[in-house]
Scaffold this active site. Structure first.
Site, short mmCIF file in Angstrom:
data_model
loop_
_atom_site.label_atom_id
_atom_site.label_comp_id
_atom_site.label_asym_id
_atom_site.label_seq_id
_atom_site.Cartn_x
_atom_site.Cartn_y
_atom_site.Cartn_z
N HIS A 36 -29.25 -19.20 19.81
CA HIS A 36 -28.40 -20.28 19.65
C HIS A 36 -27.35 -19.57 20.58
O HIS A 36 -26.80 -19.20 21.54
CB HIS A 36 -27.60 -20.74 18.45
CG HIS A 36 -28.54 -21.39 18.06
ND1 HIS A 36 -28.21 -22.68 18.41
CD2 HIS A 36 -28.95 -21.57 16.27
CE1 HIS A 36 -28.92 -24.34 17.69
NE2 HIS A 36 -28.96 -23.27 16.41
N HIS B 75 -34.68 -17.63 16.26
CA HIS B 75 -33.86 -19.07 15.62
C HIS B 75 -31.82 -18.78 16.43
O HIS B 75 -31.62 -19.48 17.12
CB HIS B 75 -34.21 -19.43 14.88
CG HIS B 75 -33.05 -20.85 14.72
ND1 HIS B 75 -34.22 -22.40 14.42
CD2 HIS B 75 -32.47 -21.61 14.78
CE1 HIS B 75 -33.09 -23.52 14.75
NE2 HIS B 75 -32.25 -23.19 14.90
N GLU B 76 -31.92 -18.20 15.63
CA GLU B 76 -29.53 -17.90 15.32
C GLU B 76 -29.61 -17.36 16.98
O GLU B 76 -28.66 -17.80 17.23
CB GLU B 76 -29.01 -17.28 14.62
CG GLU B 76 -29.46 -18.36 12.90
CD GLU B 76 -28.90 -19.66 12.85
OE1 GLU B 76 -27.40 -19.42 13.60
OE2 GLU B 76 -29.57 -20.73 12.76
ZN LIG Z 1 -30.02 -23.56 14.66
#
Ligand SMILES: [Zn+2]
Length: 379
Positions: free
Chosen positions: A71, A67-68
């Site tokens: 980004h 998830h990170e």
């Molecule tokens: Zn996030």
């Protein structure tokens, strides 16, 4: 969030974890092994439940990392440097080293995380279906199903509209696009985060009273969101107040300068008594800015050593001091300074042009309260 261990670089991003990640992995493993899995698929051995729980605990940490990373990868592609990713008890944090240039990039940087979590949820859910069709053990199927559900839950939770959640960053991008003003958009998303934090805390308390353990978790997350959104709101208000004011309009000439070669003893005797400063700019032998030296560092040098100790030996080096060029925005410098006393204004050749202290900032803010600063223009 401090990194306790560093895993290394992935896609050029420094990845690490805070020790509290172990708490998260343990809570997930424990919850699955003692409650969730025995309920979903009764009749397995304790070892079986704990093994499946531990694998899921690690896979959740892996999901947070992906998830990170999503980004970070989108941020880097948009030209925003990524300093590091840190995993901890309440999830992951990506620290970006700058601002996206447009609301569109801001939107995609924020959306990339939840989209990845939804993707992971679908992969795990599909995997569970396939595993069950091929007759895999029920314990494995249930674990995969649980992983899928949690990833979708993570995506939905992160999409709640308030800073510092991804939904808040998306809200900011939308407000930014509508108003053309990134700072006011940030203030709006931060305020939404403060409200969201309070709501989650209230909800958590209600849940706790009905005996749900998850209530405590909600209170913690709500507190974290409220605190962090409060700080962001303060920063946004500072940026709004300072507008496009340049550093050159705020800086002042230093009342006293410390030289690298001067002894602590001499500086304390000849310069300090005549100046009210708590922190002095330091210049090296070539006349370039070398850092700052604080009064409390000067007086801590033992009397017997003060004559032989040079300023150069006790100063804070330039890399640890907030610096700016004369044409930089004061708002950016003020955010970098935080509560620190002194910032140095230097040119390309590192020559000291002036200083900005908290008093300069305070004075400017008071003036701007009467005559508001122009707002930045954005396309
Ligand atoms: Zn996030």
């Amino acid at each position: 969030m401090r990194q306790t261990v560093r895993f290394g670089r992935i896609f050029g991003v420094d990845v690490g974890a805070n020790w509290s990640l172990l708490v998260l992995i343990f809570l997930v493993t424990n919850g699955l092994a003692t409650v969730v899995l025995p309920e979903l698929t009764p009749g397995h051995s304790t070892t079986g439940y704990w093994s499946a729980g531990a694998v899921c605990g690690l896979l959740i940490a892996g999901s947070l990392l992906l998830h990170e990373l999503a980004h970070s990868v989108v941020a880097r592609r948009a030209g925003v440097p990524v300093e590091r990713i840190t995993l901890w008890a309440l999830g992951g944090v990506s620290v970006l080293g700058g601002e996206p240039a447009s609301p569109r990039s801001a939107f995609w940087i924020a959306a990339a995380g939840p989209l990845t979590s939804i993707g992971l949820g679908m992969v795990a859910g599909g995997g569970a279906l396939a595993l069950s069709l091929f007759g895999a053990p029920q314990l494995v199927v249930s674990s995969a199903l649980w992983l899928g559900t949690i990833n979708v839950f993570l995506a939905v939770f992160n999409l709640l509209p308030g800073n510092p959640l991804d939904g808040g960053r998306i809200l900011r991008a939308v407000l930014w696009r509508r108003s053309g003003d990134p700072d006011r958009a940030e203030a709006g998303a931060a305020r939404a985060g403060q409200v969201l934090g309070v709501l989650l805390i209230a909800l958590g308390f209600v849940q706790s009273f009905t005996g749900e353990f998850a209530g405590l978790w909600l209170v913690l997350v709500g507190l974290m969101i409220m605190t962090s959104a409060g700080a962001e709101s303060q920063t946004a208000r500072l940026r709004i107040a300072l507008g496009t004011t340049r550093v050159a309009d705020v800086m002042s000439a230093p009342r006293a300068i410390a030289y690298d070669a001067t002894s602590v003893d001499r500086f304390l005797a000849e310069i300090v008594p005549g100046t009210p400063e708590l922190v002095y700019p330091v210049v090296d032998l070539d006349g370039r800015a070398a850092g700052t030296v604080a009064l409390h560092r000067l007086v801590r040098v033992p009397r017997s050593l003060a004559p032989s100790t040079r300023i150069a030996e006790i100063r804070t080096p330039l890399k640890d001091v907030p610096v700016a060029g004369p044409d930089d925005r004061v708002a950016d410098l003020a955010v970098r300074m935080g509560a620190r006393t002194l910032a140095l204004v230097i040119d390309h050749d590192h020559r000291l042009l002036g200083v900005v202290d908290q008093q300069d900032l305070g004075r400017r803010l008071r003036l701007l309260a009467e005559h508001p600063a122009p707002r930045p223009e954005t396309a």
